[in-house]
Scaffold this motif. Structure first.
Motif, PDB file in Angstrom:
ATOM      1  N   GLY A  57     -37.438 -30.825  11.159  1.00  0.00           N
ATOM      2  CA  GLY A  57     -36.069 -31.060  10.718  1.00  0.00           C
ATOM      3  C   GLY A  57     -35.117 -29.986  11.223  1.00  0.00           C
ATOM      4  N   LEU A  58     -35.547 -28.725  11.112  1.00  0.00           N
ATOM      5  CA  LEU A  58     -34.714 -27.630  11.612  1.00  0.00           C
ATOM      6  C   LEU A  58     -34.447 -27.764  13.110  1.00  0.00           C
ATOM      7  N   ALA A  59     -35.477 -28.105  13.857  1.00  0.00           N
ATOM      8  CA  ALA A  59     -35.382 -28.154  15.322  1.00  0.00           C
ATOM      9  C   ALA A  59     -34.603 -29.360  15.828  1.00  0.00           C
ATOM     10  N   ALA A  93     -30.181 -33.306  -1.711  1.00  0.00           N
ATOM     11  CA  ALA A  93     -31.017 -32.657  -0.693  1.00  0.00           C
ATOM     12  C   ALA A  93     -30.738 -33.255   0.676  1.00  0.00           C
ATOM     13  N   LYS A  94     -30.628 -34.561   0.743  1.00  0.00           N
ATOM     14  CA  LYS A  94     -30.345 -35.235   2.018  1.00  0.00           C
ATOM     15  C   LYS A  94     -29.003 -34.749   2.573  1.00  0.00           C
ATOM     16  N   GLU A  95     -28.019 -34.619   1.712  1.00  0.00           N
ATOM     17  CA  GLU A  95     -26.700 -34.125   2.096  1.00  0.00           C
ATOM     18  C   GLU A  95     -26.790 -32.670   2.601  1.00  0.00           C
ATOM     19  N   PHE A  96     -27.543 -31.845   1.879  1.00  0.00           N
ATOM     20  CA  PHE A  96     -27.691 -30.439   2.249  1.00  0.00           C
ATOM     21  C   PHE A  96     -28.356 -30.278   3.613  1.00  0.00           C
ATOM     22  N   PHE A  97     -29.471 -30.963   3.833  1.00  0.00           N
ATOM     23  CA  PHE A  97     -30.183 -30.797   5.102  1.00  0.00           C
ATOM     24  C   PHE A  97     -29.397 -31.386   6.276  1.00  0.00           C
ATOM     25  N   ALA A  98     -28.615 -32.421   6.028  1.00  0.00           N
ATOM     26  CA  ALA A  98     -27.720 -32.932   7.077  1.00  0.00           C
ATOM     27  C   ALA A  98     -26.669 -31.871   7.409  1.00  0.00           C
ATOM     28  N   TYR A  99     -26.174 -31.186   6.403  1.00  0.00           N
ATOM     29  CA  TYR A  99     -25.208 -30.099   6.599  1.00  0.00           C
ATOM     30  C   TYR A  99     -25.819 -28.970   7.438  1.00  0.00           C
ATOM     31  N   VAL A 100     -27.075 -28.624   7.154  1.00  0.00           N
ATOM     32  CA  VAL A 100     -27.779 -27.596   7.934  1.00  0.00           C
ATOM     33  C   VAL A 100     -27.786 -27.995   9.405  1.00  0.00           C
ATOM     34  N   SER A 101     -28.056 -29.257   9.668  1.00  0.00           N
ATOM     35  CA  SER A 101     -28.105 -29.728  11.060  1.00  0.00           C
ATOM     36  C   SER A 101     -26.743 -29.681  11.734  1.00  0.00           C
ATOM     37  N   THR A 102     -25.650 -29.877  10.978  1.00  0.00           N
ATOM     38  CA  THR A 102     -24.322 -29.772  11.593  1.00  0.00           C
ATOM     39  C   THR A 102     -23.964 -28.312  11.884  1.00  0.00           C
ATOM     40  N   ALA A 103     -24.482 -27.379  11.074  1.00  0.00           N
ATOM     41  CA  ALA A 103     -24.228 -25.954  11.312  1.00  0.00           C
ATOM     42  C   ALA A 103     -24.991 -25.453  12.532  1.00  0.00           C
ATOM     43  N   GLY A 106     -27.665 -27.502  17.875  1.00  0.00           N
ATOM     44  CA  GLY A 106     -28.726 -27.422  18.881  1.00  0.00           C
ATOM     45  C   GLY A 106     -30.094 -27.221  18.258  1.00  0.00           C
ATOM     46  N   GLY A 107     -30.151 -27.211  16.944  1.00  0.00           N
ATOM     47  CA  GLY A 107     -31.411 -27.005  16.235  1.00  0.00           C
ATOM     48  C   GLY A 107     -31.659 -25.543  15.923  1.00  0.00           C
ATOM     49  N   LEU A 108     -32.599 -25.335  15.075  1.00  0.00           N
ATOM     50  CA  LEU A 108     -33.001 -23.995  14.654  1.00  0.00           C
ATOM     51  C   LEU A 108     -34.499 -23.910  14.843  1.00  0.00           C
ATOM     52  N   LYS A 109     -34.937 -22.930  15.614  1.00  0.00           N
ATOM     53  CA  LYS A 109     -36.355 -22.818  15.945  1.00  0.00           C
ATOM     54  C   LYS A 109     -37.009 -21.709  15.123  1.00  0.00           C
ATOM     55  N   VAL A 110     -38.133 -22.036  14.493  1.00  0.00           N
ATOM     56  CA  VAL A 110     -38.927 -21.018  13.815  1.00  0.00           C
ATOM     57  C   VAL A 110     -39.696 -20.279  14.902  1.00  0.00           C
ATOM     58  N   THR A 111     -39.439 -18.985  15.049  1.00  0.00           N
ATOM     59  CA  THR A 111     -40.058 -18.212  16.119  1.00  0.00           C
ATOM     60  C   THR A 111     -41.321 -17.487  15.666  1.00  0.00           C
ATOM     61  N   GLU A 112     -41.442 -17.260  14.367  1.00  0.00           N
ATOM     62  CA  GLU A 112     -42.637 -16.580  13.856  1.00  0.00           C
ATOM     63  C   GLU A 112     -42.784 -16.870  12.365  1.00  0.00           C
ATOM     64  N   THR A 113     -43.981 -17.257  11.981  1.00  0.00           N
ATOM     65  CA  THR A 113     -44.302 -17.361  10.561  1.00  0.00           C
ATOM     66  C   THR A 113     -45.049 -16.085  10.215  1.00  0.00           C
ATOM     67  N   MET A 114     -44.426 -15.263   9.380  1.00  0.00           N
ATOM     68  CA  MET A 114     -44.980 -13.936   9.106  1.00  0.00           C
ATOM     69  C   MET A 114     -45.996 -13.937   7.967  1.00  0.00           C
ATOM     70  N   LYS A 128     -39.239 -16.086  10.744  1.00  0.00           N
ATOM     71  CA  LYS A 128     -38.063 -15.750  11.546  1.00  0.00           C
ATOM     72  C   LYS A 128     -37.614 -17.027  12.237  1.00  0.00           C
ATOM     73  N   ASP A 129     -36.304 -17.177  12.358  1.00  0.00           N
ATOM     74  CA  ASP A 129     -35.781 -18.326  13.089  1.00  0.00           C
ATOM     75  C   ASP A 129     -34.594 -17.896  13.927  1.00  0.00           C
ATOM     76  N   GLU A 130     -34.251 -18.759  14.889  1.00  0.00           N
ATOM     77  CA  GLU A 130     -33.096 -18.468  15.738  1.00  0.00           C
ATOM     78  C   GLU A 130     -32.520 -19.757  16.296  1.00  0.00           C
ATOM     79  N   GLY A 131     -31.276 -19.660  16.682  1.00  0.00           N
ATOM     80  CA  GLY A 131     -30.560 -20.794  17.258  1.00  0.00           C
ATOM     81  C   GLY A 131     -29.121 -20.393  17.474  1.00  0.00           C
ATOM     82  N   GLU A 132     -28.235 -21.385  17.429  1.00  0.00           N
ATOM     83  CA  GLU A 132     -26.805 -21.116  17.517  1.00  0.00           C
ATOM     84  C   GLU A 132     -26.137 -21.674  16.283  1.00  0.00           C
TER      85      GLU A 132
END
Length: 167
Positions: A57-59, A93-103, A106-114, A128-132
């Motif tokens: 979902g994040l990606a 929840a559906k509204e919130f996660f859709a909002y995350v995707s608009t923010a 280009g997606g948000l990538k989990v780069t490391e699960t610590m 850790k995650d990263e994106g724009e």
């Protein structure tokens, strides 16, 4: 007071302290709940399955598989912004996660699960995650805690404190 008396007095004091500490330790041990390892294993399995679709979902912005894992009475807590605070319901929840995707268009990538920490009814992922974020570089350290009920996620709590630019 001579040396022998002082030594006996100190020894008896240490003995009494030792007895008290032992009694306190036994009281604590009897109050501690025994952990059910099968329940922990179940939370871990459901949580890891959930985290896989959460990352998707994040990606990609496709939250359908994650939303399918939520209970009807799902609730969530988010620490800041438009959705700061406690919210309830799958529609919210559906509204919130859709909002995350608009923010993060280009997606948000989990780069490391610590760390992954599982209990009988809770699982916590630190990652850790990263994106724009709206066109600006974004990196963060996040912890999400989920309550597990049956084969679903009933609660979501997110915690972070980065400036959004560094890990």
């Amino acid at each position: 007071m001579n040396i022998t008396r002082l030594a006996l007095w100190c020894a008896s004091g240490l003995f009494c302290l030792s007895l008290h500490a032992s009694a306190q330790s036994k009281k604590t041990a009897t109050r501690m709940k025994k952990v059910d390892s099968q329940k922990v294993a179940h939370s871990l399995e459901v949580g890891q399955r959930g985290f896989t679709v959460f990352q998707k979902g994040l990606a990609t912005g496709d939250w359908n598989d994650f939303l399918a894992m939520l209970t009807d009475d799902f609730s969530f807590y988010f620490p800041q912004g438009k959705y700061q605070g406690f919210h309830q319901g799958k529609d919210k929840a559906k509204e919130f996660f859709a909002y995350v995707s608009t923010a993060f268009p280009g997606g948000l990538k989990v780069t490391e699960t610590m760390h992954i920490t599982a209990g009988e009814e809770t699982i916590v992922f630190e990652f850790k995650d990263e994106g724009e974020l709206r066109g600006a570089p974004y990196k963060n350290r996040v912890a999400v805690s989920w309550s597990i009920r049956g084969n679903q996620i009933s609660e979501y709590r997110e915690y972070f404190g980065s400036d959004g630019k560094s890990n």
